[in-house]
Structures are given as C-alpha cells and as structure tokens.
Design a protein around this motif. Structure first.
Motif, mmCIF file in Angstrom:
data_model
loop_
_atom_site.group_PDB
_atom_site.id
_atom_site.type_symbol
_atom_site.label_atom_id
_atom_site.label_comp_id
_atom_site.label_asym_id
_atom_site.label_seq_id
_atom_site.Cartn_x
_atom_site.Cartn_y
_atom_site.Cartn_z
ATOM 1 N N PHE A 1 -7.749 9.118 21.270
ATOM 2 C CA PHE A 1 -9.040 9.043 21.959
ATOM 3 C C PHE A 1 -10.009 8.002 21.377
ATOM 4 N N HIS A 2 -9.591 7.319 20.323
ATOM 5 C CA HIS A 2 -10.480 6.289 19.776
ATOM 6 C C HIS A 2 -9.667 5.314 18.933
ATOM 7 N N VAL B 1 -7.593 5.785 24.567
ATOM 8 C CA VAL B 1 -8.921 5.277 24.860
ATOM 9 C C VAL B 1 -9.164 4.122 23.889
ATOM 10 N N CYS C 1 -16.022 5.439 30.728
ATOM 11 C CA CYS C 1 -15.928 5.831 29.338
ATOM 12 C C CYS C 1 -16.761 4.859 28.510
ATOM 13 N N SER D 1 -17.781 8.002 23.224
ATOM 14 C CA SER D 1 -17.145 8.065 21.906
ATOM 15 C C SER D 1 -18.159 7.541 20.885
ATOM 16 N N HIS E 1 -16.787 10.906 17.040
ATOM 17 C CA HIS E 1 -15.581 10.350 16.429
ATOM 18 C C HIS E 1 -15.779 10.314 14.915
ATOM 19 N N SER F 1 -13.342 14.007 17.752
ATOM 20 C CA SER F 1 -12.023 13.366 17.677
ATOM 21 C C SER F 1 -11.698 13.106 16.207
ATOM 22 N N LEU G 1 -9.938 16.698 19.544
ATOM 23 C CA LEU G 1 -9.104 15.676 20.180
ATOM 24 C C LEU G 1 -8.513 14.791 19.078
ATOM 25 N N GLU H 1 -7.348 11.141 17.348
ATOM 26 C CA GLU H 1 -7.639 9.704 17.394
ATOM 27 C C GLU H 1 -6.995 9.047 16.182
ATOM 28 N N SER I 1 -7.138 17.512 25.760
ATOM 29 C CA SER I 1 -7.030 16.103 26.155
ATOM 30 C C SER I 1 -6.938 15.976 27.657
#
Ligand code: MN
Length: 249
Positions: free
Chosen positions: A4-5, A29, A81, A120, A146, A166, A190, A192, A236
């Motif tokens: 996710f990052h 992402v 996003c 994020s 994040h 994340s 999540l 990352e 997710s």
C-alpha cells in the motif's frame, strides 16, 4: 503480494520491474513525491492494472516544490488515491513545518470537495500535528497512516478519526514499532514496503516482499499466519474497492 505504499518510480529500473510487479503483486499503491512526477508515473504505469499511482507532494521536499503546490491541488479531482502527503518534523525539516502543515490542510480540504480520497500519510516526528489537522479538515477521506511512529494514545486518537495503518518490515524490526503494532487492531492494518527506502542487508525491499510483515504481525498478535493473511487481505480488498469499485484482489 500487496503493497500500500512504495515508490515504484524511484527504483533504479522501474519499467523493467513492471512485468514482475504484475506477476507477483495483487495490488501496489505507488506513491509519488510531486504532482509532476505523478503525471509522468501514471502514464508510464498505465498498462499495469494492479498498480495505482497516488498523487503526492512529499513533506520532506516541499520547500523545493513550492511551485507545484497549485498543481497538486488542481490534480486532486483526477486522482482517487493521494500520497505521499503529510508532515515531517525531523530536525532538518523543522524550518518548513509551517508550510508543510498548511499544504497538508489545503490538500485535505480539497479532497473533501470531491467526496474524500484514499490518503497515504507521512507523520514522522509530527504525529500530533498530523492528527490535529486530520481532525480539523478530513471527514470523508480514508486516511492511512504510513509507518506510524507516534504514541499509544495517538493510536487511539487515530482510530477514532477512522485511520488505518500501513506497516512495513523495517517498522517491525524495532521494539517501539512492534509495541505500537501490538495495540493496532488487526482490522485496520495494511501491508507496505516503502521501498526502495527500506532495506535489508543493504538491499531495498521490493513491492512483493511483504511476507515478513504478515509473519511478524501474526507473531505479535499471537494468531496463525493464515488468519493474519486472511485479515489483511480482507482489509486490503475493502480499501481497494474504495480506490477502484470495479477492481478485486
Ligand atoms: Mn514513502
């Protein structure tokens, strides 16, 4: 795997990575550090259906990107996003904190105009300010903190504000990160990598290398790896639907 990052555009050879990402990742992402970089990166990666390029302006370089702030706000309408955005309170970035906070707030308000966005958010040494601005300026967006490194009580505050977290492998390497993760609820986590900036033995984590995140969370929470994977995949998939209602994991 799911990431996710990450900064897919900042690896030495992003276009060569793309076929591997398509094959090994269900969802990536790719956050960007400036609106111009977002536009270029979104074009480069347009062919990869599992890569979502987030529109960002990184707080650590905001002083150098002041000329792109207007562009950042203008593009929000066209991006589902948003990231990487936020505030960095490290000593070397203290001078720009006021600017960082005001840009962060303007971005959140702009996102509200379009019904909210998936965010994020970077909050190193600035979690208090980040949460304060989220409380003031964000209603309909979905904030993902994040690499969160604030306090336990700030985690509670973040949860009340609807935040997600994340989590990357480097966060789980230290005692502080692990103790924070121990109090984050499983249904708000999540995975990352924050690659290429996180490394193991001198090598950058790749977007498909989140195994350690699942393994460590399972350990910390005292659940089986299978349970951990199923929780995080469910999370997710929920966020993915908000980014792109037509997509599935
Ligand atoms: Mn990052």
């Amino acid at each position: 795997m799911i990431d996710f990052h990450c900064h897919l555009d900042l690896y030495p050879n992003p276009l060569q990575l793309l076929p591997i990402v398509e094959q090994r990742c269900k969802l990536v992402v790719c956050v960007t550090t400036s609106p111009r970089a977002w536009k270029r990166t979104a074009e480069y990666f347009a062919s990869a259906p599992n890569v979502y390029v987030a529109l960002g302006i990184h707080p650590e370089i905001i002083h150098a990107k002041e000329g792109e702030i207007e562009l950042m706000l203008e593009y929000i309408e066209h991006a589902s996003c948003i990231g990487e955005i936020g505030i960095d309170g490290s000593p070397q970035n203290r001078d720009s904190m006021h600017l960082q906070a005001s840009v962060f707030e303007s971005i959140l308000f702009e996102c509200e105009k379009f019904g909210g966005r998936i965010l994020s958010i970077h909050s190193r040494r600035a979690s208090k300010d980040v949460l304060h601005i989220l409380e003031k300026a964000s209603v309909d967006s979905t904030p993902i903190l994040h690499w969160f490194s604030g306090t336990q009580s700030e985690i509670q505050q973040a949860l009340e504000l609807g935040c997600w977290f994340s989590i990357n492998p480097q966060m789980l390497a230290g005692t502080k990160g692990r103790s924070l993760v121990s109090i984050m609820p499983l249904d708000r986590m999540l995975p990352e990598t924050d690659g290429p900036f996180t490394t193991h033995k001198g090598k950058s984590y790749m977007p498909w290398e989140t195994n350690l995140v699942y393994k460590s969370i399972a350990e910390i929470k005292g659940i089986s790896l299978e349970d951990c994977i199923s929780h995080i995949e469910r999370n997710s998939s929920y966020i993915l639907k908000l980014i792109d209602p037509s997509a599935s994991l």
